[in-house]
Structure formats: C-alpha cells, structure tokens
Design a protein around this motif. Structure first.
Motif, PDB file in Angstrom:
ATOM      1  N   THR A  34     -15.435  17.713 -39.738  1.00 37.07           N
ATOM      2  CA  THR A  34     -16.796  17.201 -39.593  1.00 37.07           C
ATOM      3  C   THR A  34     -17.608  17.491 -40.860  1.00 37.07           C
ATOM      4  O   THR A  34     -17.161  18.239 -41.747  1.00 37.07           O
ATOM      5  N   VAL A  35     -18.806  16.926 -40.905  1.00 37.48           N
ATOM      6  CA  VAL A  35     -19.712  17.170 -42.025  1.00 37.48           C
ATOM      7  C   VAL A  35     -20.002  18.663 -42.134  1.00 37.48           C
ATOM      8  O   VAL A  35     -19.986  19.236 -43.229  1.00 37.48           O
ATOM      9  N   SER A  36     -20.233  19.321 -41.021  1.00 34.86           N
ATOM     10  CA  SER A  36     -20.510  20.760 -41.019  1.00 34.86           C
ATOM     11  C   SER A  36     -19.355  21.562 -41.624  1.00 34.86           C
ATOM     12  O   SER A  36     -19.574  22.503 -42.396  1.00 34.86           O
ATOM     13  N   GLN A  37     -18.127  21.171 -41.310  1.00 38.77           N
ATOM     14  CA  GLN A  37     -16.964  21.863 -41.857  1.00 38.77           C
ATOM     15  C   GLN A  37     -16.831  21.618 -43.357  1.00 38.77           C
ATOM     16  O   GLN A  37     -16.400  22.496 -44.097  1.00 38.77           O
ATOM     17  N   ALA A  38     -17.224  20.437 -43.815  1.00 39.33           N
ATOM     18  CA  ALA A  38     -17.189  20.153 -45.248  1.00 39.33           C
ATOM     19  C   ALA A  38     -18.181  21.044 -45.989  1.00 39.33           C
ATOM     20  O   ALA A  38     -17.878  21.570 -47.063  1.00 39.33           O
ATOM     21  N   LEU A  39     -19.364  21.238 -45.410  1.00 41.95           N
ATOM     22  CA  LEU A  39     -20.362  22.108 -46.044  1.00 41.95           C
ATOM     23  C   LEU A  39     -19.869  23.549 -46.095  1.00 41.95           C
ATOM     24  O   LEU A  39     -20.067  24.244 -47.091  1.00 41.95           O
ATOM     25  N   ALA A  40     -19.212  23.984 -45.040  1.00 40.95           N
ATOM     26  CA  ALA A  40     -18.708  25.362 -44.979  1.00 40.95           C
ATOM     27  C   ALA A  40     -17.515  25.582 -45.906  1.00 40.95           C
ATOM     28  O   ALA A  40     -17.242  26.713 -46.311  1.00 40.95           O
ATOM     29  N   ALA A  41     -16.810  24.517 -46.266  1.00 34.60           N
ATOM     30  CA  ALA A  41     -15.592  24.644 -47.074  1.00 34.60           C
ATOM     31  C   ALA A  41     -15.867  24.825 -48.565  1.00 34.60           C
ATOM     32  O   ALA A  41     -14.960  25.125 -49.322  1.00 34.60           O
ATOM     33  N   SER A  42     -17.110  24.665 -48.983  1.00 32.25           N
ATOM     34  CA  SER A  42     -17.421  24.741 -50.406  1.00 32.25           C
ATOM     35  C   SER A  42     -18.101  26.055 -50.771  1.00 32.25           C
ATOM     36  O   SER A  42     -19.253  26.289 -50.406  1.00 32.25           O
ATOM     37  N   PRO A  43     -17.421  26.905 -51.543  1.00 31.19           N
ATOM     38  CA  PRO A  43     -18.058  28.150 -51.973  1.00 31.19           C
ATOM     39  C   PRO A  43     -19.220  27.898 -52.945  1.00 31.19           C
ATOM     40  O   PRO A  43     -20.201  28.625 -52.941  1.00 31.19           O
ATOM     41  N   ARG A  44     -19.118  26.849 -53.774  1.00 31.10           N
ATOM     42  CA  ARG A  44     -20.217  26.533 -54.707  1.00 31.10           C
ATOM     43  C   ARG A  44     -21.463  26.107 -53.950  1.00 31.10           C
ATOM     44  O   ARG A  44     -22.578  26.475 -54.310  1.00 31.10           O
ATOM     45  N   PHE A  45     -21.288  25.306 -52.896  1.00 31.11           N
ATOM     46  CA  PHE A  45     -22.441  24.872 -52.104  1.00 31.11           C
ATOM     47  C   PHE A  45     -23.066  26.047 -51.363  1.00 31.11           C
ATOM     48  O   PHE A  45     -24.282  26.104 -51.196  1.00 31.11           O
ATOM     49  N   ALA A  46     -22.255  27.004 -50.931  1.00 29.53           N
ATOM     50  CA  ALA A  46     -22.768  28.171 -50.197  1.00 29.53           C
ATOM     51  C   ALA A  46     -23.802  28.934 -51.022  1.00 29.53           C
ATOM     52  O   ALA A  46     -24.768  29.474 -50.481  1.00 29.53           O
ATOM     53  N   LEU A  47     -23.633  28.954 -52.347  1.00 27.16           N
ATOM     54  CA  LEU A  47     -24.593  29.654 -53.207  1.00 27.16           C
ATOM     55  C   LEU A  47     -25.960  28.971 -53.201  1.00 27.16           C
ATOM     56  O   LEU A  47     -26.985  29.634 -53.322  1.00 27.16           O
ATOM     57  N   ASP A  48     -25.997  27.654 -53.057  1.00 23.05           N
ATOM     58  CA  ASP A  48     -27.253  26.902 -53.094  1.00 23.05           C
ATOM     59  C   ASP A  48     -27.816  26.609 -51.706  1.00 23.05           C
ATOM     60  O   ASP A  48     -28.960  26.181 -51.585  1.00 23.05           O
ATOM     61  N   ARG A  49     -27.036  26.837 -50.664  1.00 27.54           N
ATOM     62  CA  ARG A  49     -27.441  26.427 -49.311  1.00 27.54           C
ATOM     63  C   ARG A  49     -28.724  27.092 -48.846  1.00 27.54           C
ATOM     64  O   ARG A  49     -29.594  26.434 -48.263  1.00 27.54           O
ATOM     65  N   ALA A  50     -28.882  28.384 -49.090  1.00 24.33           N
ATOM     66  CA  ALA A  50     -30.087  29.091 -48.634  1.00 24.33           C
ATOM     67  C   ALA A  50     -31.341  28.490 -49.247  1.00 24.33           C
ATOM     68  O   ALA A  50     -32.352  28.312 -48.570  1.00 24.33           O
ATOM     69  N   GLY A  51     -31.283  28.151 -50.525  1.00 24.13           N
ATOM     70  CA  GLY A  51     -32.435  27.536 -51.176  1.00 24.13           C
ATOM     71  C   GLY A  51     -32.754  26.162 -50.626  1.00 24.13           C
ATOM     72  O   GLY A  51     -33.914  25.785 -50.489  1.00 24.13           O
ATOM     73  N   LEU A  52     -31.731  25.400 -50.286  1.00 19.92           N
ATOM     74  CA  LEU A  52     -31.944  24.073 -49.715  1.00 19.92           C
ATOM     75  C   LEU A  52     -32.502  24.154 -48.298  1.00 19.92           C
ATOM     76  O   LEU A  52     -33.338  23.351 -47.898  1.00 19.92           O
ATOM     77  N   GLU A  53     -32.054  25.141 -47.539  1.00 19.68           N
ATOM     78  CA  GLU A  53     -32.524  25.287 -46.159  1.00 19.68           C
ATOM     79  C   GLU A  53     -33.928  25.866 -46.086  1.00 19.68           C
ATOM     80  O   GLU A  53     -34.579  25.774 -45.053  1.00 19.68           O
ATOM     81  N   ALA A  54     -34.428  26.436 -47.182  1.00 19.13           N
ATOM     82  CA  ALA A  54     -35.776  27.002 -47.190  1.00 19.13           C
ATOM     83  C   ALA A  54     -36.829  25.922 -46.953  1.00 19.13           C
ATOM     84  O   ALA A  54     -37.895  26.195 -46.400  1.00 19.13           O
ATOM     85  N   GLY A  55     -36.548  24.700 -47.339  1.00 23.33           N
ATOM     86  CA  GLY A  55     -37.490  23.603 -47.142  1.00 23.33           C
ATOM     87  C   GLY A  55     -37.438  23.005 -45.752  1.00 23.33           C
ATOM     88  O   GLY A  55     -38.164  22.074 -45.449  1.00 23.33           O
ATOM     89  N   GLY A  56     -36.583  23.494 -44.909  1.00 22.22           N
ATOM     90  CA  GLY A  56     -36.426  22.964 -43.558  1.00 22.22           C
ATOM     91  C   GLY A  56     -34.955  22.765 -43.261  1.00 22.22           C
ATOM     92  O   GLY A  56     -34.096  23.116 -44.063  1.00 22.22           O
ATOM     93  N   PRO A  57     -34.647  22.176 -42.111  1.00 18.62           N
ATOM     94  CA  PRO A  57     -33.243  21.962 -41.776  1.00 18.62           C
ATOM     95  C   PRO A  57     -32.589  20.990 -42.756  1.00 18.62           C
ATOM     96  O   PRO A  57     -33.240  20.108 -43.302  1.00 18.62           O
ATOM     97  N   LEU A  58     -31.306  21.194 -42.992  1.00 17.08           N
ATOM     98  CA  LEU A  58     -30.582  20.338 -43.933  1.00 17.08           C
ATOM     99  C   LEU A  58     -30.517  18.903 -43.433  1.00 17.08           C
ATOM    100  O   LEU A  58     -30.271  18.649 -42.260  1.00 17.08           O
TER     101      LEU A  58
END
Length: 117
Positions: A34-58
């Motif tokens: 799923t899309v959620s699993q794709a997001l979880a599979a990327s270590p590079r995206f994990a570094l930026d995820r918190a900053g992206l979620e600060a503006g609201g839900p992804l």
C-alpha cells in the motif's frame, strides 16, 4: 522473468521537504503493498516525514491524484507526498500582480473574450 521478480513492485517515491527541493527514491516492494507501506519503506523519507507532518496530516497521491494511505499500488506507480499550501493560489496571483503591475495570462484562456463564442 522469474516468479520472485514478478512478485515485486517497482515504485518511485517523490517528496519535497522544502520549497525548491524535490527528492525521489526508487523502491522495490512486495506485490499488494500500500501507499503507507511505501512511505515506511524509505529511510530517506523517514528523515523528512516529521517536518512534512508538522503542517498537518500527510496528503499523498499516485500519479498526481490524491489517494488514501490504504491504496494498493501497482508496478511502476509514482507515489507523491504533497506539502501543505502556505498561501491560497488565488491570493498568490493577486500578490504577484500587485508587485509587478502586470496581469498573469494563462495559456489556456485567451484575454478579451470567451472561448467557443
């Protein structure tokens, strides 16, 4: 192609951690992911995820169309993560007009009349 390769999906994950910067990462996921699993599979995206979620839900999409996190992916899908808008696009056009004094003309609609008339 052997059966193990057929059971894998080639996905591209694309996100913009800040204005003017776009990152893309190719991923290999199991079929039925799923899309959620794709997001979880990327270590590079994990570094930026918190900053992206600060503006609201992804907000995420596949090939430019907003999708739920539970959406099942297909081979060669492009998963896109959208940053929240900081200003309404209509207001941004008004601000640019005030700054330049020139009307911004769209390629899709000619000035001075209605199309098809």
């Amino acid at each position: 192609m052997d059966p193990a390769e057929q059971a894998m999906l080639r996905i591209e994950l694309v996100w913009s951690p800040r204005p003017g910067c776009v990152l893309a990462e190719p991923l290999m996921l199991a079929a039925g992911s799923t899309v959620s699993q794709a997001l979880a599979a990327s270590p590079r995206f994990a570094l930026d995820r918190a900053g992206l979620e600060a503006g609201g839900p992804l907000c995420v999409g596949v090939w430019g169309r907003q999708q739920a996190l539970e959406t099942v992916l297909r081979d060669h899908d492009r998963v896109e993560v959208y940053r929240p808008l900081t200003v309404d696009p209509k207001e941004a056009r008004r601000l640019r007009y005030r700054a330049t004094g020139r009307r911004i003309v769209s390629r899709h609609r000619p000035l001075g009349g209605r199309s098809g008339a």
